[in-house]
Design a protein around this motif. Structure first.
Motif, PDB file in Angstrom:
ATOM      1  N   HIS A 347      -8.148   4.734  -9.929  1.00 33.31           N
ATOM      2  CA  HIS A 347      -8.870   3.965  -8.919  1.00 33.31           C
ATOM      3  C   HIS A 347     -10.354   4.279  -8.980  1.00 33.31           C
ATOM      4  O   HIS A 347     -10.739   5.427  -8.959  1.00 33.31           O
ATOM      5  N   THR A 355      -9.905  -0.983  -0.620  1.00 30.98           N
ATOM      6  CA  THR A 355      -8.587  -0.743  -0.031  1.00 30.98           C
ATOM      7  C   THR A 355      -8.725  -0.277   1.404  1.00 30.98           C
ATOM      8  O   THR A 355      -8.043  -0.754   2.306  1.00 30.98           O
TER       9      THR A 355
ATOM     10  N   GLN B 275      -0.774   0.370  -1.144  1.00 32.71           N
ATOM     11  CA  GLN B 275      -1.297  -0.930  -0.734  1.00 32.71           C
ATOM     12  C   GLN B 275      -1.855  -0.816   0.683  1.00 32.71           C
ATOM     13  O   GLN B 275      -1.307  -0.069   1.502  1.00 32.71           O
ATOM     14  N   PRO B 276      -2.939  -1.581   0.994  1.00 29.67           N
ATOM     15  CA  PRO B 276      -3.515  -1.522   2.346  1.00 29.67           C
ATOM     16  C   PRO B 276      -2.481  -1.784   3.448  1.00 29.67           C
ATOM     17  O   PRO B 276      -2.468  -1.075   4.449  1.00 29.67           O
TER      18      PRO B 276
END
Lengths: 450, 450
Positions: A347, A355, B275-276
Motif C-alpha cells: 500500500h 482508504t 476494505q474501508p
C-alpha cells in the motif's frame, strides 16, 4: 515472589554468609542462571561482597548474562568488585551482553575494564561498541560456530563439541569460503548425516542474513518469518560478523511493543512501580504541552462566545462532538501507526490515506445520522439535530484523516511515528472539531434560535 | 515485496505450470519453508492444484507449517486437495500446527480428516484438540525427544539422530522416570560428554516446566525469563505431555501486544489493509456505544444550560477541562493495564491505587495552578481562573483514579482489563469532568459574573 521462593532464598542467604563456600556453591550453582540472577538482585551489599569471593568470574558472568542490561544497579555492582574480577567477569560473559553493560558506563571505566581483559576479548568488545544502537550490529554476539566449506560433517561436529561451552548458540553452523558466508548447516543435519559427507554438499546455500546496519525491527521481522533461533549478521562484503539470537529478538519485540503502546497513551508505561513524584514528573511535560494546545481550542470557543450567548444550547454538544471525533481519530491513528510499523509495502501512503478517508466518511455519515435523530427527537428540533450531525460527521472525517496522515508525516520528517500520540491527536482534533462545529452553527443559527 | 522477488516468483510459477515436476521441485524445495509458503499464498487456483500434485504431502506439510493458522483461506486450500492428500499433509505437519488448523474447521471435516490419518497421529491430534485456547496445552507440540533416566549419553545421542527429522526441537532432551519428567539435558551437554556417561548424572534435575492448563502469557513470561528455546508442559502427575517452542511464544507475545494496543485505541489494529467498509463496520459499534455514553455528558451540560446562559464564558473551557482530564486518564490507564499484564506481585491493588491517587494529585495541582494563572491573566479574572484551575485539578484526579481503578475492576470481574480502552476512559472522564466543572462554577458564579 512465592512464599516458597522466599524461604528458599532466605536459607540460601544464610548458607552464603555462614557456611563454607563449597556448601553454598553446591546448592547455588545447580540453579538456572536466571534464578541465580534473581537471587543476586535480592542480596544486600555485604552478601554481594561475599558472593563475589565465593564464585569464579565465569560463574558471576553466567549470572550477569541473565540480568537485564538496563538495570540501573549494574555500575554499582561492578564498582563493588575488584577491577580485575569485574573485567574477568565481563570477559567471561557473552560478548553481546558484556557490550550492553559497557554501553551504560562512562568511557573511562570502559577503557579501564578493557585494559584488564585478554587482548582478543577486548578487541572483540571494542569492535561491537562501535555499532549504532538498535541495529543488528548492536544486538549481535560474536560467540558463534563457523567452519570452512571444504570441511566434512565429522569436522564440523568436532568443532561444535569443542565450542559447546563458549558459543552462545551451537545449533547452526555457519559455513565460510574465503571469509565470506556461503552456507548454513543445522546441528540437526550434522547429526542426521555421516561423518565423511562434505559440508559443501549438505549446506543450505540460500543463506538468510541481515546487514550489520539493519534496523532491529527488520531483524525481528526476519526471525518471526523464518522461525530461526539465530540470524547471521554480515557486512557488505558478505563477511560473517556475528549472530543475533532469538532471546535478544524477544527483548526487541517487547521493547517495540512497549514503545508503541507508550506512544499511543502519551506516557512511558515502563514507569510501572515507580514513586508518585517520578511518575508525575514524567507525565507532566506532555500534559502541559497539550494543555497549551488545548488553550487554542478555548480561545477559538471564546471567539464564538457571542454565538454561545445567543444559543446556549450549543454548549451542550461541544464535548460530545470533540469526544466522538477524538475517539475516531485515535482509532485511525492506531491503525496507521501499526501499518507503518509493518512497513506494509503493498500500500502506498496515498492509497492508505484514501482508504482512511472513505472509512472516515462512512463512519462520519452513520454517526452523524444517528446523532441527528437523537438530538432531533430529544430537543424536538431537527434543524438543531442536523447541525450537530453535520458537524460531527465533518469533525470525524477530519480527525480520521489527521490520525492517519500525521504519523506518516512524522515518519517522512524522520521522527518516530508513535510520537503522534493518542492524546495529541485528540487534543488537535478538539481544535478542528470546535472550528467545524461553530462555523456550521453560525450558518444555521437563525433556523433554530427563535 | 521487492521487484526481484516478484520476478523470481514469476519464473517459478512458469516452471511449475510448463516444465516437468522434477525441474520445479529442484528449484522450489531448496527454498526456506516460509518462502515456499509465501510463494504458495500468491498462487491462483489452477497453480495451486498443480502444486498439490507436484509435491508430496510431507513437503506440503512443511510449507503449511509456515502459513499463519489464522489465514482465512486455509479451509479453501484443504478443500482443493483430495481428502487423502489433505489428511496426509495434516498428519505430516507438526502436531501443534495441524491442531491450530483443525481448530478453525467444522467438526465434520475434522472427523473426516482424522479418519484418514494413521491411528497414532489421529489420537495425538484428537488429544490436543481438547485443550482450551490460549493455554500451554493449546500451544504445545508432541514432537519432542524424551528418554528414560537409566540411559547413557550415547543412547540419547542415538535417539536424537533417529528423531532428527520428526521432532520439532531436538536441542533439549527430556529425561523420564516411570513416565514422570525428572530432568533435562541439552544437546550441547550431550556433545560435550562421553558416550558412556549416565544421563542421571548429567541431567539438570531442577526442571522448569509449565502445567498444561497454564495461561499462554505465563508460558511466555517463563520463556522470556529463562531464555529457553522450549518449555516442557506437564500434567498434575508430572507426566510430560508436550513442549512449547519459542517460535510459538513469539506469536503469543505479538498477539498480546496487538491486543493491548488495540484495547487502548478502541479498535482492532489487525484490520490493516482491509476494505474501508469492513474497517468502518468494525469501528462503528464502539464509536456509537461511546456516542451514547457521551450523550449523558451532553444531558448533564443541558441540565446546566441556565448557568451557561448566565455566563457563556463557561462554555469556553469545557473542552479544555474534559480534554486534559481525558489525557491524564489515558496515561494512568496505560500504566495500569501494563501493570496488570505483568502481574506485578510486589504491589497490591490498593497500593497501586494509592500511588496513582498521589500522582494524580500532583499532576492535578501543577496543571490546575498553571491554568489558573493562564486564565487569570488572559481574562483579567483570577476568580474565574481559580474556578477553572480547581475544576481541572479535581477532574484530573478523578480521571487518573478511574484510569487505574477500572482496569483492575474489569480483571476482578473476569474481563480482559484492556476492554477499558482509552476512548472509553476519556468519554467517561468527560462526564465526570463536566459534573465537577459545573458544580464548582455554580458555587462561584456570583464572584465572576457581574
Amino acid at each position: 515472589m512465592t512464599q516458597e521462593t522466599q524461604q528458599d532464598w532466605h536459607a540460601l542467604q544464610t548458607t552464603l554468609m555462614t557456611v563454607t563456600p563449597a556448601v553454598f556453591r553446591q546448592q547455588f550453582l545447580t540453579r538456572h542462571h536466571w534464578e541465580q540472577a534473581q537471587f543476586f538482585l535480592a542480596l544486600d551489599q555485604p552478601q554481594r561482597l561475599r558472593l563475589y569471593e565465593v564464585l569464579t568470574p565465569q560463574e558471576l558472568g553466567d549470572l550477569f548474562d541473565d540480568i537485564d542490561d538496563d538495570d540501573a544497579q549494574i555500575p554499582q555492582f561492578l564498582s563493588e568488585m575488584t577491577p580485575q574480577v569485574a573485567a574477568d567477569m565481563l570477559g567471561a560473559m557473552y560478548t553481546d551482553n558484556a557490550v550492553d553493560i559497557l554501553e551504560h558506563l562512562d568511557k573511562i571505566s570502559v577503557r579501564r575494564f578493557l585494559a584488564r581483559m585478554p587482548h582478543a576479548t577486548a578487541a572483540e568488545i571494542r569492535n561491537l561498541l562501535h555499532y549504532e544502537d538498535e541495529t543488528a550490529g548492536a544486538l549481535m554476539t560474536t560467540d558463534f560456530v563457523a567452519i570452512e566449506s571444504d570441511q566434512t560433517v565429522g569436522a564440523a561436529l568436532e568443532l561444535v563439541r569443542a565450542s559447546a561451552n563458549d558459543a552462545e548458540l551451537i545449533y547452526y553452523i555457519y559455513v565460510l569460503a574465503q571469509n565470506r558466508l556461503v552456507g548454513t548447516v543445522s546441528l540437526r543435519e550434522l547429526l542426521a548425516n555421516d561423518a565423511d559427507v562434505a559440508l559443501a554438499k549438505l549446506m543450505n546455500q540460500r543463506v538468510i542474513s541481515v546487514p550489520v546496519t539493519a534496523d532491529q525491527e527488520d531483524v525481528a521481522q526476519k526471525v518471526r518469518d523464518y522461525n530461526f533461533f539465530a540470524l547471521p549478521v554480515i557486512d557488505d562484503q558478505q563477511q560473517l560478523l556475528g549472530i543475533v539470537t532469538v532471546d535478544d529478538i524477544i527483548d526487541v519485540i517487547d521493547d517495540e511493543a512497549i514503545s508503541d503502546y507508550s506512544g499511543l497513551a502519551g506516557v512511558d508505561v515502563e514507569e510501572v512501580a515507580e514513586q508518585p513524584l517520578r511518575s508525575a514528573l514524567k507525565r507532566l511535560p506532555w500534559l502541559i504541552t497539550l494543555l497549551f494546545l488545548g488553550m487554542s481550542t478555548a480561545s477559538l470557543i471564546n471567539h464564538y462566545e457571542a454565538l454561545v450567548s445567543e444559543a446556549s444550547v450549543l454548549a451542550v454538544f461541544i464535548s460530545l462532538i470533540t469526544g466522538t471525533a477524538g475517539n475516531a481519530g485515535t482509532q485511525s491513528l492506531a491503525v496507521a501507526v501499526r501499518r507503518l510499523a509493518f512497513k506494509d509495502q503493498t500500500h502506498t501512503a496515498m492509497k492508505l490515506l484514501l482508504t482512511e478517508l472513505i472509512t472516515g466518511v462512512m463512519i462520519g455519515v452513520v454517526t452523524g445520522a444517528t446523532i441527528t435523530v437523537v438530538v432531533g427527537v430529544w430537543k424536538h428540533n431537527f434543524i438543531l439535530g442536523f447541525v450537530i450531525g453535520l458537524a460531527m460527521c465533518s469533525a470525524i472525517i477530519v480527525a480520521n484523516l489527521a490520525g492517519s496522515f500525521i504519523p506518516s508525516l512524522m515518519e517522512r520528517l524522520g521522527f518516530d511515528p508513535a510520537v503522534a500520540s493518542g492524546p495529541f491527536i485528540s487534543t488537535l482534533s478538539d481544535l478542528t472539531s470546535v472550528l467545524i462545529y461553530f462555523s456550521i452553527a453560525q450558518h444555521f443559527i437563525h433556523f433554530f434560535v427563535s
